[in-house]
Scaffold this active site. Structure first.
Site, PDB file in Angstrom:
ATOM      1  N   LYS A  14       0.880  -1.510   0.241  1.00 51.03           N
ATOM      2  CA  LYS A  14       0.366  -0.432   0.655  1.00 51.03           C
ATOM      3  C   LYS A  14       0.703   1.226  -0.019  1.00 51.03           C
ATOM      4  O   LYS A  14       1.731   1.539  -0.225  1.00 51.03           O
ATOM      5  CB  LYS A  14      -0.863   0.025   0.708  1.00 51.03           C
ATOM      6  CG  LYS A  14      -1.955  -1.452   1.110  1.00 51.03           C
ATOM      7  CD  LYS A  14      -2.563  -1.562   2.248  1.00 51.03           C
ATOM      8  CE  LYS A  14      -3.670  -2.920   1.535  1.00 51.03           C
ATOM      9  NZ  LYS A  14      -4.581  -2.903   2.800  1.00 51.03           N
ATOM     10  N   HIS A  99      -8.531  -2.831  -6.382  1.00 52.54           N
ATOM     11  CA  HIS A  99      -8.641  -3.155  -4.567  1.00 52.54           C
ATOM     12  C   HIS A  99      -9.951  -1.852  -4.160  1.00 52.54           C
ATOM     13  O   HIS A  99      -9.936  -1.017  -4.506  1.00 52.54           O
ATOM     14  CB  HIS A  99      -7.447  -2.217  -3.603  1.00 52.54           C
ATOM     15  CG  HIS A  99      -6.977  -2.812  -2.942  1.00 52.54           C
ATOM     16  ND1 HIS A  99      -7.297  -1.975  -1.597  1.00 52.54           N
ATOM     17  CD2 HIS A  99      -6.465  -4.105  -2.247  1.00 52.54           C
ATOM     18  CE1 HIS A  99      -7.470  -2.141  -0.156  1.00 52.54           C
ATOM     19  NE2 HIS A  99      -6.634  -3.452  -1.250  1.00 52.54           N
ATOM     20  N   GLU A 169     -11.133 -10.114  -1.583  1.00 56.65           N
ATOM     21  CA  GLU A 169     -11.284  -9.685  -0.565  1.00 56.65           C
ATOM     22  C   GLU A 169     -12.197  -9.231   0.260  1.00 56.65           C
ATOM     23  O   GLU A 169     -12.643  -7.590   0.369  1.00 56.65           O
ATOM     24  CB  GLU A 169     -10.447  -8.001  -0.065  1.00 56.65           C
ATOM     25  CG  GLU A 169      -8.827  -9.266  -1.063  1.00 56.65           C
ATOM     26  CD  GLU A 169      -8.210  -8.347  -0.428  1.00 56.65           C
ATOM     27  OE1 GLU A 169      -6.758  -8.195   0.104  1.00 56.65           O
ATOM     28  OE2 GLU A 169      -7.857  -6.801  -0.821  1.00 56.65           O
ATOM     29  N   GLY A 175      -7.616  -5.101   6.505  1.00 58.91           N
ATOM     30  CA  GLY A 175      -7.536  -3.874   7.650  1.00 58.91           C
ATOM     31  C   GLY A 175      -7.930  -3.838   8.929  1.00 58.91           C
ATOM     32  O   GLY A 175      -7.936  -2.957   9.583  1.00 58.91           O
ATOM     33  N   SER A 215      -6.698  -9.146   6.176  1.00 53.45           N
ATOM     34  CA  SER A 215      -6.483  -9.762   8.169  1.00 53.45           C
ATOM     35  C   SER A 215      -5.498 -10.747   8.039  1.00 53.45           C
ATOM     36  O   SER A 215      -5.638 -12.070   8.880  1.00 53.45           O
ATOM     37  CB  SER A 215      -7.717 -10.113   9.112  1.00 53.45           C
ATOM     38  OG  SER A 215      -8.218  -8.422   9.176  1.00 53.45           O
ATOM     39  N   GLY A 236      -1.392  -7.684   4.064  1.00 50.95           N
ATOM     40  CA  GLY A 236      -1.617  -5.761   3.926  1.00 50.95           C
ATOM     41  C   GLY A 236       0.055  -6.059   4.886  1.00 50.95           C
ATOM     42  O   GLY A 236       0.836  -5.846   4.499  1.00 50.95           O
TER      43      GLY A 236
HETATM   44  P1  PGA Z   1      -4.453  -6.737   5.332  1.00 47.91           P
HETATM   45  O1  PGA Z   1      -4.687  -5.902   3.560  1.00 47.91           O
HETATM   46  O2  PGA Z   1      -3.928  -7.377   5.021  1.00 47.91           O
HETATM   47  O3  PGA Z   1      -4.119  -5.473   6.157  1.00 47.91           O
HETATM   48  O4  PGA Z   1      -6.271  -6.563   5.885  1.00 47.91           O
HETATM   49  C1  PGA Z   1      -5.524  -6.758   2.735  1.00 47.91           C
HETATM   50  C2  PGA Z   1      -5.361  -5.846   1.811  1.00 47.91           C
HETATM   51  O5  PGA Z   1      -5.575  -4.995   1.523  1.00 47.91           O
HETATM   52  O6  PGA Z   1      -5.502  -6.600   0.747  1.00 47.91           O
END
Ligand code: PGA
Length: 255
Positions: A14, A99, A169, A175, A215, A236
């Site tokens: 990101k 995304h 996702e 997140g 997550s 992420g």
């Molecule tokens: P995260 O993000 O693993 O921090 O939940 C995943 C993503 O946005 O692809």
């Protein structure tokens, strides 16, 4: 075809880390541990500003690189944007498209469908992110996923569909504190294959790789892969922690 047990792990940095020095250190730390990668396809997706430097720092054959977003147009008056052709010319092999954080900034399914098409034309792999905002008891989220897939893949024909990677996702798990259960991942994986079977055919649908993201961490990675029967993970936060990222890969490689 990639063997069934060869999983794909994509690390989406990101808008991190905060500067080029930290980015070089991060890729260096991942590279140092990359001997542990035995059979997975590992893709690091840094911010576009750091792409060339991060890719240039790593001579490891075990790590491939991708972009977090591109524009479909080759060139043009699009201040601040980067084209698929530019990404390809820098050596990107994968591009994350659609995304949820980009959709949240206003990216539409029509734009996403054009990006998928442009990326494929240049021989890169589109990692198309789909996912519902919420689950409703009447199954509205299932209808939503179907519509999203249909709109985003409108330019992908029968001969190309197996080259697309779908990253499922659910937005409420991105997140967040928890991933969804492996049982739920499995349900969505089956649903995605069913939708693709209707759009293309069953044989093609089962060749499309489906990843889970949201997550993912050391504790849940194995279970998601095993129970969800997915082909890999989109990570992420834990892709910014080299120890955790490599440990996730190690754990799923023991399956
Ligand atoms: P995260 O993000 O693993 O921090 O939940 C995943 C993503 O946005 O692809």
């Amino acid at each position: 075809m990639t063997p069934k047990n060869k999983k794909i792990v994509i690390g989406n940095w990101k808008m991190n880390p905060e500067n080029i020095t930290a980015a070089k250190k991060l890729i260096g730390d991942i590279k140092k541990k990359s001997l542990a990668i035995k059979k997975s396809t590992v893709v690091i997706v840094p911010p576009s500003a750091f792409f060339a430097a991060v890719k240039g720092t790593s001579s490891s054959k075990k790590i491939l690189f991708g972009f977090q977003n591109v524009q479909a147009e080759k060139t043009g008056s699009l201040t601040g944007e980067v084209s698929a052709a530019m990404a390809e010319s820098l050596g990107a092999k994968y591009v994350i498209i659609g995304h949820s954080e980009r959709r949240g900034l206003g990216e539409t399914d029509l734009e996403i469908s054009k990006k998928v098409q442009a990326v494929m034309k240049l021989g890169m792999v589109p990692v198309l992110c789909i996912g519902e905002k919420e689950v409703d008891e009447h199954g509205g989220h299932l209808v939503f996923l179907k519509e999203q897939l249909k709109k985003d893949l409108v330019y992908v024909d029968m001969n190309e569909i197996e080259k697309v990677i779908i990253a499922y996702e659910p937005i409420y798990a991105v997140g967040a504190t928890h991933a969804i259960t492996s049982h739920q991942v499995h349900e969505r994986n089956i649903l995605i294959k069913k939708i693709l079977s209707e759009m293309y055919n069953k044989e093609k649908a089962f060749k499309v790789k489906v990843l889970y993201g949201g997550s993912v961490n050391i504790e849940n990675a194995r279970d998601i892969i095993r129970g969800g029967e997915v082909d890999g993970l989109l990570v992420g936060r834990d892709s910014l922690r080299p120890e955790n990222f490599i440990e996730i890969i190690k754990r799923i490689e023991t399956l």
